[in-house]
Motif scaffolding. Structure first.
Motif, short mmCIF file in Angstrom:
data_model
loop_
_atom_site.label_atom_id
_atom_site.label_comp_id
_atom_site.label_asym_id
_atom_site.label_seq_id
_atom_site.Cartn_x
_atom_site.Cartn_y
_atom_site.Cartn_z
N UNK A 2 16.40 -24.71 -22.96
CA UNK A 2 15.46 -25.43 -22.11
C UNK A 2 16.16 -25.95 -20.86
N UNK A 3 15.43 -25.95 -19.74
CA UNK A 3 15.94 -26.55 -18.52
C UNK A 3 15.43 -27.98 -18.43
N UNK A 4 16.34 -28.93 -18.38
CA UNK A 4 15.99 -30.35 -18.43
C UNK A 4 16.58 -31.05 -17.22
N UNK A 5 15.76 -31.85 -16.56
CA UNK A 5 16.20 -32.67 -15.44
C UNK A 5 16.37 -34.10 -15.91
N UNK A 6 17.51 -34.70 -15.61
CA UNK A 6 17.76 -36.10 -15.93
C UNK A 6 17.87 -36.87 -14.63
N UNK A 7 16.99 -37.85 -14.42
CA UNK A 7 17.10 -38.70 -13.23
C UNK A 7 18.02 -39.88 -13.53
N UNK A 8 18.60 -40.44 -12.48
CA UNK A 8 19.58 -41.50 -12.71
C UNK A 8 20.78 -40.99 -13.46
N UNK A 9 21.14 -39.75 -13.21
CA UNK A 9 22.13 -39.06 -14.03
C UNK A 9 23.56 -39.53 -13.82
N UNK A 10 23.80 -40.33 -12.79
CA UNK A 10 25.14 -40.88 -12.60
C UNK A 10 25.24 -42.31 -13.12
N UNK A 11 24.15 -42.84 -13.67
CA UNK A 11 24.15 -44.18 -14.23
C UNK A 11 24.68 -44.20 -15.65
N UNK A 12 24.78 -45.40 -16.21
CA UNK A 12 25.34 -45.57 -17.56
C UNK A 12 24.60 -44.73 -18.58
N UNK A 13 23.28 -44.84 -18.62
CA UNK A 13 22.49 -44.11 -19.60
C UNK A 13 22.35 -42.65 -19.22
N UNK A 14 22.06 -42.38 -17.96
CA UNK A 14 21.83 -41.00 -17.53
C UNK A 14 23.01 -40.09 -17.78
N UNK A 15 24.23 -40.59 -17.55
CA UNK A 15 25.43 -39.77 -17.81
C UNK A 15 25.50 -39.39 -19.29
N UNK A 16 25.22 -40.34 -20.15
CA UNK A 16 25.30 -40.08 -21.59
C UNK A 16 24.24 -39.08 -22.04
N UNK A 17 23.03 -39.22 -21.52
CA UNK A 17 21.96 -38.28 -21.87
C UNK A 17 22.30 -36.88 -21.39
N UNK A 18 22.80 -36.79 -20.16
CA UNK A 18 23.18 -35.49 -19.59
C UNK A 18 24.23 -34.81 -20.45
N UNK A 19 25.26 -35.55 -20.84
CA UNK A 19 26.32 -34.97 -21.67
C UNK A 19 25.79 -34.47 -23.00
N UNK A 20 24.92 -35.25 -23.62
CA UNK A 20 24.40 -34.85 -24.93
C UNK A 20 23.55 -33.59 -24.85
#
Length: 251
Positions: A2-20
């Motif tokens: 799946x192609x997933x876009x994460x907004x706020x991806x450089x923030x505390x939560x966004x970075x973690x979601x992106x990595x997972x």
């Protein structure tokens, strides 16, 4: 995949979601004003946002700012998602946004409504405050000889990593609407959290509870921001402190 876009991806939560999500094998687009590839200001929108959203299956909307603009950013994101035919929009909100009359909470609730009325498949998760929020609060308050706290107010901090785990799980599933709230493992008085912070950082300060006034204070005192029936987090505040301040002096 799946192609997933994460907004706020450089923030505390966004970075973690992106990595997972990347670890799970998905193609992830990391969007924020400071992202190397998808550097987009959601409040301004524009063609950069359309390019970032094009071909995306799911959006995890983590971007937020207490300084304002969240509603406009959400409208721009939702409009771009509609144009691109995005199937699933996930929004991370805060427990108590419909019970505590704080300006930032009202904004989060407004974005919830925009998400619900977007015409897209949607999921909204509310979580209690992350461990870092009371740490930041106590870091400021402990600059004085006495730590002054609002009397009768408790908190239920949760690990950002655990919220990221849940968001990644939701992003890999179908739209689920408003899902069960997510709270930290313990409801604690602010005074007890402050004493744990002072101990972890080696600071000696008196902690004094001060009665306040107003609707927002009464709502916090009544526990409108808590979800004790959903204390599903595992990591405690003390565990967070031990990790963050390992090796801090005592005295």
């Amino acid at each position: 995949m799946t192609t997933i876009l994460v907004t706020g991806a450089t923030g505390t939560l966004g970075r973690l979601v992106t990595d997972r999500l990347r670890d799970a094998g998905h193609e992830v687009r990391a969007l924020s004003r400071h992202a190397p590839q998808y550097a987009v200001d959601l409040i301004r929108g524009g063609t950069g946002l359309d390019s970032a959203v094009c071909g995306v299956d799911t959006i995890v909307h983590c971007a937020t700012s207490p300084r304002g603009g969240d509603e406009k950013a959400a409208r721009n994101l939702i409009a771009a998602a509609r144009r691109a035919g995005v199937a699933h929009l996930i929004y991370i909100s805060i427990v108590g946004v419909d019970r505590v009359p704080l300006g930032y909470y009202r904004t989060k609730r407004a974005v919830e409504r925009l998400t619900e009325e977007s015409g897209l498949g949607w999921t909204v998760l509310r979580a209690t405050q992350f461990h870092d929020l009371p740490v930041q609060l106590f870091a400021v308050l402990s600059k004085l000889p006495v730590v002054l706290l609002p009397a009768g107010v408790a908190d239920q901090p949760v690990a950002a990593a655990e919220v990221a785990d849940r968001l990644a799980e939701l992003a890999q599933g179908a739209p689920a609407g408003r899902v069960a709230d997510m709270g930290g493992p313990e409801v604690r008085t602010l005074a007890s959290l402050a004493r744990s912070y002072l101990k972890a950082t080696g600071r000696r300060r008196a902690v004094v509870n001060v009665p306040l006034a107003g609707r927002t204070y009464r709502a916090f005192r009544a526990g409108g921001h808590l979800t004790p029936e959903r204390a599903v987090g595992m990591a405690t505040f003390e565990q967070h402190l031990a990790q963050r301040f390992e090796g801090a002096g005592r005295g």
